[in-house]
Write an enzyme that holds these catalytic residues in place. Structure first.
Site, PDB file in Angstrom:
ATOM      1  N   ASP A 179      47.983  42.696  34.453  1.00  0.00           N
ATOM      2  CA  ASP A 179      47.530  41.280  34.767  1.00  0.00           C
ATOM      3  C   ASP A 179      46.190  40.954  33.994  1.00  0.00           C
ATOM      4  O   ASP A 179      45.282  41.700  34.171  1.00  0.00           O
ATOM      5  CB  ASP A 179      47.327  41.152  36.406  1.00  0.00           C
ATOM      6  CG  ASP A 179      46.888  39.903  36.693  1.00  0.00           C
ATOM      7  OD1 ASP A 179      47.604  38.839  36.515  1.00  0.00           O
ATOM      8  OD2 ASP A 179      45.662  39.645  36.888  1.00  0.00           O
ATOM      9  N   GLU A 263      52.523  39.624  31.240  1.00  0.00           N
ATOM     10  CA  GLU A 263      53.133  38.358  31.387  1.00  0.00           C
ATOM     11  C   GLU A 263      53.302  37.609  30.108  1.00  0.00           C
ATOM     12  O   GLU A 263      52.526  37.720  29.249  1.00  0.00           O
ATOM     13  CB  GLU A 263      52.197  37.409  32.379  1.00  0.00           C
ATOM     14  CG  GLU A 263      51.033  37.302  32.062  1.00  0.00           C
ATOM     15  CD  GLU A 263      50.194  36.593  32.980  1.00  0.00           C
ATOM     16  OE1 GLU A 263      50.407  35.355  33.459  1.00  0.00           O
ATOM     17  OE2 GLU A 263      49.325  37.452  33.573  1.00  0.00           O
ATOM     18  N   CYS A 315      54.360  39.020  47.390  1.00  0.00           N
ATOM     19  CA  CYS A 315      53.835  40.289  48.072  1.00  0.00           C
ATOM     20  C   CYS A 315      54.560  41.573  47.216  1.00  0.00           C
ATOM     21  O   CYS A 315      55.975  41.523  47.315  1.00  0.00           O
ATOM     22  CB  CYS A 315      54.189  40.629  49.143  1.00  0.00           C
ATOM     23  SG  CYS A 315      53.718  42.137  49.947  1.00  0.00           S
ATOM     24  N   CYS A 333      49.523  40.666  53.136  1.00  0.00           N
ATOM     25  CA  CYS A 333      50.611  40.039  53.431  1.00  0.00           C
ATOM     26  C   CYS A 333      50.867  40.007  55.184  1.00  0.00           C
ATOM     27  O   CYS A 333      50.653  41.218  55.673  1.00  0.00           O
ATOM     28  CB  CYS A 333      51.796  40.896  52.792  1.00  0.00           C
ATOM     29  SG  CYS A 333      53.602  40.667  53.403  1.00  0.00           S
ATOM     30  N   ASP A 343      44.455  40.557  41.747  1.00  0.00           N
ATOM     31  CA  ASP A 343      44.912  40.987  40.579  1.00  0.00           C
ATOM     32  C   ASP A 343      45.872  42.191  40.250  1.00  0.00           C
ATOM     33  O   ASP A 343      46.759  42.450  39.698  1.00  0.00           O
ATOM     34  CB  ASP A 343      43.707  40.992  39.451  1.00  0.00           C
ATOM     35  CG  ASP A 343      43.119  39.769  39.503  1.00  0.00           C
ATOM     36  OD1 ASP A 343      44.009  38.519  39.806  1.00  0.00           O
ATOM     37  OD2 ASP A 343      42.136  39.864  39.118  1.00  0.00           O
TER      38      ASP A 343
HETATM   39 ZN   LIG Z   1      54.532  42.040  52.156  1.00  0.00          ZN
END
Ligand SMILES: [Zn+2]
Length: 377
Positions: A179, A263, A315, A333, A343
């Site tokens: 990332d 990415e 997540c 989460c 990150d």
């Molecule tokens: Zn999760």
């Protein structure tokens, strides 16, 4: 496979003048033949044959002698920019017609085959002379082309060498997701972080200061010109520091991992690009990706690009979308209870996007016996 090498040139004052004049001639050719092509295109809606143009340019004479192949290469460059133009037309993008080059916008010329020779610490150039060269590393493979480049008040020679056959692809055992952040920081899917060095951020700050000063100077004034060259110099310094950082980091990545997943910055850009800081950092990270690609290719390893959509929100443990603004640095989460650096979570998602589907799980060992196919995109 090709590899390029860039070395600093130290021309004498007279040689500097000849180099500049050669650039001027090349720029003149570029603009003249661009005009021809424009006319042909506007009047008959067709392209011009590149071979015809090459034949024409052979017989053009200028106030200083320029090697014939160097002149022909200008036509090939022009041809390439037209090819790209037609390609964009075809694919329905906003085409952007090839433009005339102003004085500061034409900064290199190429010997595509011959006419150049490295002799010890000197570079012999046909029609130009023998220029001092600082070759700080050896060249592998066979040198194919030599490009002379001007960067402000400095000159460089860039050699493109052919290394022969591509290396055999390795079977990817270790994979890593990367990332890249806005704040010059790189996070790996194993949690490691690489921060860009302090001096680099210092230069970036100094750039902001110098640019602010520039904006206060009166247009057309001598002061403004002086300030302008200061800004340009800071830019160059940052560019060099970034180059250095990206060189080192890409080396580390390729040495340690077989498959490296980034990415795809281009996808992101297509969606929206009004965030200036983001687009600047994209340029920097684009360079890191390019360098990693080259180094990976040399050793038969893989670089993959994935669509970054939702990678920062999702997540990595259970797939739930957890919305958070840029300021929120930790991913928490509510579904599975995963708590992770923002990150780091994104880097795992980036890795998963590439590995899930081929191996079934992230960070896993490849159970695919034919590694050759595994990395091809
Ligand atoms: Zn999760």
């Amino acid at each position: 496979m090709r590899k390029s090498y860039k070395f600093r040139l130290y021309p004498t004052k007279e040689q500097g003048i000849i180099l500049t004049k050669t650039l001027d001639v090349c720029r003149y050719i570029y603009n003249e033949f661009l005009a021809d092509r424009r006319n042909a295109y506007d009047r008959c809606n067709r392209g011009l044959n590149i071979l015809d143009q090459i034949n024409q340019v052979k017989y053009l004479e200028f106030n200083i002698p320029v090697q014939s192949q160097v002149k022909q290469d200008v036509i090939r460059r022009l041809g390439k920019s037209f090819d790209a133009f037609f390609r964009r037309c075809k694919s329905g993008e906003i085409p952007g017609y090839p433009r005339f080059k102003s004085k500061g916008r034409y900064n290199s010329f190429t010997y595509p085959q011959s006419g150049f020779l490295i002799e010890g610490t000197k570079l012999k150039l046909s029609k130009i002379g023998t220029i001092k060269l600082k070759q700080h590393r050896g060249i592998e493979g066979k040198i194919k082309t030599c490009t002379i480049k001007r960067e402000l008040d400095q000159w460089y020679a860039v050699f493109s060498a052919d290394l022969g056959k591509c290396p055999i692809k390795v079977e990817p055992i270790t994979s890593i997701g990367i990332d890249v952040g806005l704040n010059s920081c790189v996070t790996l899917s194993n949690g490691e972080q690489f921060d860009s060095p302090e001096f680099y951020r210092k230069s970036e700050k100094s750039l902001t200061v110098q640019q602010k000063r520039l904006s206060r100077k009166k247009k057309g004034s001598e002061n403004r010109n002086r300030q302008k060259s200061k800004v340009v110099k800071v830019h160059r310094k940052i560019r060099n520091q970034r180059l250095d950082f990206n060189h080192k980091l890409s080396r580390i990545l390729v040495d340690r991992f077989d498959r490296i997943v980034f990415e795809d910055l281009n996808i992101n850009n297509m969606v929206k690009n009004h965030h200036l800081a983001k687009s600047i950092s994209d340029v920097a990270w684009g360079q890191l990706i390019q360098m990693t690609k080259y180094k990976a290719e040399e050793t038969g390893k893989f670089v993959e690009l994935v669509n970054p959509y939702n990678t920062s929100q999702m997540c990595s443990g259970c797939g739930t979308l957890v919305k958070k603004s840029l300021a929120v640095r930790t991913h928490k989460c509510p579904e599975c209870g995963l708590e992770l650096d923002r990150d780091h979570n994104a880097a795992i998602n980036i890795l998963n996007l590439c590995t899930v589907g081929t191996t079934g799980r992230a960070c896993g060992v490849m159970d695919n016996s034919s590694g050759n196919e595994a990395g091809s995109t």
